[in-house]
Design an enzyme around this catalytic site. Sequence first.
Site, PDB file in Angstrom:
ATOM      1  N   HIS A  32     -10.486  -3.355  28.487  1.00 11.10           N
ATOM      2  CA  HIS A  32     -10.181  -1.992  28.923  1.00 11.10           C
ATOM      3  C   HIS A  32     -11.244  -1.498  29.894  1.00 11.10           C
ATOM      4  O   HIS A  32     -12.397  -1.873  29.808  1.00 11.10           O
ATOM      5  CB  HIS A  32     -10.084  -1.059  27.715  1.00 11.10           C
ATOM      6  CG  HIS A  32      -8.982  -1.447  26.776  1.00 11.10           C
ATOM      7  ND1 HIS A  32      -9.134  -1.458  25.420  1.00 11.10           N
ATOM      8  CD2 HIS A  32      -7.726  -1.869  27.021  1.00 11.10           C
ATOM      9  CE1 HIS A  32      -8.008  -1.855  24.854  1.00 11.10           C
ATOM     10  NE2 HIS A  32      -7.127  -2.120  25.805  1.00 11.10           N
ATOM     11  N   LEU A  92     -22.219   8.370  14.644  1.00  8.12           N
ATOM     12  CA  LEU A  92     -21.083   8.894  13.881  1.00  8.12           C
ATOM     13  C   LEU A  92     -21.409   8.936  12.388  1.00  8.12           C
ATOM     14  O   LEU A  92     -21.110   9.905  11.700  1.00  8.12           O
ATOM     15  CB  LEU A  92     -19.842   8.025  14.123  1.00  8.12           C
ATOM     16  CG  LEU A  92     -19.145   8.226  15.475  1.00  8.12           C
ATOM     17  CD1 LEU A  92     -18.218   7.054  15.785  1.00  8.12           C
ATOM     18  CD2 LEU A  92     -18.352   9.532  15.508  1.00  8.12           C
ATOM     19  N   THR A 148     -18.826  -1.095  12.213  1.00  8.64           N
ATOM     20  CA  THR A 148     -18.652  -1.961  13.375  1.00  8.64           C
ATOM     21  C   THR A 148     -17.837  -3.194  13.011  1.00  8.64           C
ATOM     22  O   THR A 148     -17.756  -4.131  13.791  1.00  8.64           O
ATOM     23  CB  THR A 148     -20.012  -2.422  13.922  1.00  8.64           C
ATOM     24  OG1 THR A 148     -20.745  -3.010  12.844  1.00  8.64           O
ATOM     25  CG2 THR A 148     -20.793  -1.273  14.513  1.00  8.64           C
ATOM     26  N   SER A 149     -17.274  -3.182  11.807  1.00  6.41           N
ATOM     27  CA  SER A 149     -16.529  -4.370  11.374  1.00  6.41           C
ATOM     28  C   SER A 149     -15.110  -4.002  10.970  1.00  6.41           C
ATOM     29  O   SER A 149     -14.897  -3.054  10.206  1.00  6.41           O
ATOM     30  CB  SER A 149     -17.253  -5.026  10.203  1.00  6.41           C
ATOM     31  OG  SER A 149     -16.324  -5.619   9.319  1.00  6.41           O
TER      32      SER A 149
END
Lengths: 600, 400
Positions: free
Chosen positions: A277, A296, A305-306
């Site tokens: 992207h 966050l 992150t997984s």
Amino acid sequence: MLDIQTLRTTRKHDAIAIGSHKGIMQSMLDFEFLAGYTEPSLKAIISTGTKYVKLFFGKDEVLIPVFNQLSKLPGDISKNTNFIINTRSARRVLASTQEAIDRLPNLLVSVIFAENVPEAHAQQLINLSQENNSTIIGPASIGILVPQRLKLGAIAGVQARQLVASQLFEKGETAVFSSSGGMTNELIRSLANVGIHLSFAVSFGGDRFPAFSPLDGFLAAEKDKETKHIVYFGELGGYDEYELIEHIKKGDITKPIICYIGGTVAEMFATPPQFGHAKAMAARGEETALAKTKALKAVGVHATTSFSTFTQLVETMITRKSSSKKNTESESRLKVIEGRKASLFVNSVSRDVGGSVEIVGSELLKQAQSYSYGNIVMSMLLGKRITSKPLGNFTEFVLKLVVDHGPYVSGAVNTMVAARAGKDLVSSLSSGLLTIGPRFGGALNQAAQHWLTGTITDTTPDEYVESLARQGKRIAGIGHRKYRSDNPDPRVKPIIAYATILSHHRFIDFALAVEKITTEKKGNLILNVDGAIAGVLLDLLEQEEQYSPKDLQELIDIEFFNALFVLGRSVGFTAHYLDQRRKDEGLFRLSPQEITFTKL
Amino acid sequence: MARVKLTEYKAKKLLFTSLKIQYEGYSFDDASIPFAKRLSADKKYVVKVDQGVKGRMKKGLVVLQVEAKNIAGIYKKFHEKGYGRIIVEPQIIYNPEQERYLSIERIRTGFRILYSRHGGIHVEDKANTMQESILPIVTNRSKDKSLYDKELHTIAAALGIQEEIIRHLHDFFTDYYCSFLEVNPFVLIDGKLHILDLAIEVDSTARFFARNAWSNEDIASHTQSSEEEQVVQQLNDQSQAALSLTLLNPRGTIWLLLSGGGASLTIADEFYNLGHGKELGNYGEYSGNPNEEETYLYTKQLLNLAFKSNQKKIRILIGGGVANFTDVRTTFRGIAKAFEEQKTQMKKHQTRVFVRRGGPHEAEGLSIMKEWLSKNDMLGVVSGPEIPLNEIVKRVINQS
């Protein structure tokens, strides 16, 4: 700001497509059929090349009208359009969106599908959206989905089976957001697999500046009473998540959020890589997946992150509805969709119903007994049952009038020559018909064009005649070899009488006004049979069958007016063929005296 | 693609032309240095690697005070380090304290300008001197331009330069659809602007609107890419589809045939998160509905890289989400064709193939692949979207 509840409660929501992407449009119609809609909300397509696009609604085919420009859209469609699916190419995105917002007063949401829209244009889309309080989702978005109500774009899939498998016809409490189109579908499907249903879902698009930003999405979810949880797939690159964090800190967003920021694999690259992207590149430290996730988490978001951890979080945090229950209604409708087959032709003229023939919607034998031949012919030529009695009568009268014009005319001569050469009926008739064209028998259509153009463009008859004269053109429908103004063609008067009984007859009036000017120049430049028939037909169609100038132009374009001549004159040609075969004078040949030889 | 970095040479050429300043630099990408003759023997030059590398000075990729005759030698040294493109400019003498900093970044709401009177290579250490202004978006539809003018004034005053210079830079930025522009440093000598170092990122999607002001050759690339990567790049340039291939580890054991932006990233992340990132040979995607031939050619390049790894056992993962429009049957036919052609080599490397993919003609596509893999004894797992994205990664790892 986008209000999801409005989308759920608005009873009717019309949509148009800018650009014609059949796969996407079909999936929208399938969704609506599966949801139990009685008609598709897609009302028009802005595109070129065809007049209609044929799509399925359930197992039946529907024709969605195509307009080549937004400005050509009929007023009621412009007024009722709430939704746009825009599949124009990247270069056309900004201009087409701007035009749509300017022209459609009740536009609520536009989805922009194209990838590779310049960042500078995205910035302007954001301005447009804010200034006009009109939601723009994308670029590079697969759309927005509200279960059972709205599917705008390819979102949740383009195959009917996938839509049912994703349980889009069950209302739920989880909002799904994603910067990736594919992952939007992936998340919706995997939530459905564990019995979690949606409140709504939005694909933001993978560009750097999505016009509908994650913040816009989260605020809409916060406001939406049905939404209890938010599930979000984000990616490395850009600063959108920091905007979110600011608002979470301020207490504007309080609902529980589970999110996965993709792109930790970027840490393996020596220099920041560009992923699929446009926004997926972390040039600066705070744009990495790790930095965003950390930030966050710091404000209480269940961020990871997984993907594995993400799916575990989803499964443990969200209460699921019973997953075994299937929506039997949508399942049974799916069977209808899967049994369908595309047709090769579309027709409105006739069909076979249980072995008997139906013409424009009713049984032929009954029609033959109650309608005139003229009525049946005109109904078939127009592709629909005519309601006007005068039109039926006139058609019959015309068919009789054009039946023959003596054996001297080109078409009759060719028929006779072929007959004497020993050719069969169909060959000889064809030889005559093939002669019909711009100089022989084609005058009806040309005359109709003159009277239509002259009348609707507000040109005076003087100007019209003058402009044609300047171009050195003859006026079809005017002029006769024998008859003159002082010795008129006896057939013309009864023809015109069919129009003058109408309350309005502007086309024949124009034709007669033209005749007045031309006969002043030369006595034989009178309105002839072709010109009179064309004028009267235009008036009858306008007054009796409510044809608009646009509809009439279409009839001219498809050679409708000439059709009457072809049909009528076939009788004459056939008669000449039979006549020649009866006489049987043998092969016809010209003598040398009849053809002059000259050197060029 | 999106944001791409121009070479310094191209960036300066564009900007200087726009500012009507004569540019006296040269760009070389081969050892013969054909332009060396034009360089003056009395002047001193700066020689820099021009491949978009950050922190060049600290990495020793900039040489100052060079005489023309020594440029070829410096080029050779850079070449040995794996670089191939340099920029040569006349050395300008100035007081380092005059170095100023300015950058423009396109952001959602406009343009973020960072600026400081203290620029240069140690700019990060002087972060506290950095100021920020946001320039709003001004179009021909905008009514109020006063905020724009006010910010422009603030920046110019803080840097002690004319407003016109900032205005020009910003106009240039928008005219050429830049995404990022950094001048570090620039100096004023006798009131004249000297831009010493310039970095520009442009928006590759806007090349048409920027009147094709740059081409692919003007884009800075860090390292010499492998032949296979170059072939895929060419394939991508000539195709409607989006094809990319990056070599991560030439000795990798796991090779990826991925599709779909988000799903590809998720799968690659999963390997990295589970501690198997080092085993990945490549990253790359085939997306946007490539045809059979394109997928075949793409797969061939991937296999070439995989075989060059010289690893005894190779794992290939054909992974992706549920495609909306990419035809699984067509693309899988292309992949199977490349496999068939290379099956001897694949067997030599004891290849095992894992598949997780959905989309149009999914059933046919998956069965083509399953049949081929079974017949050739390379079957790992072949699955549609019924197993999650992360699950297939686990299966690959467990069988490695």
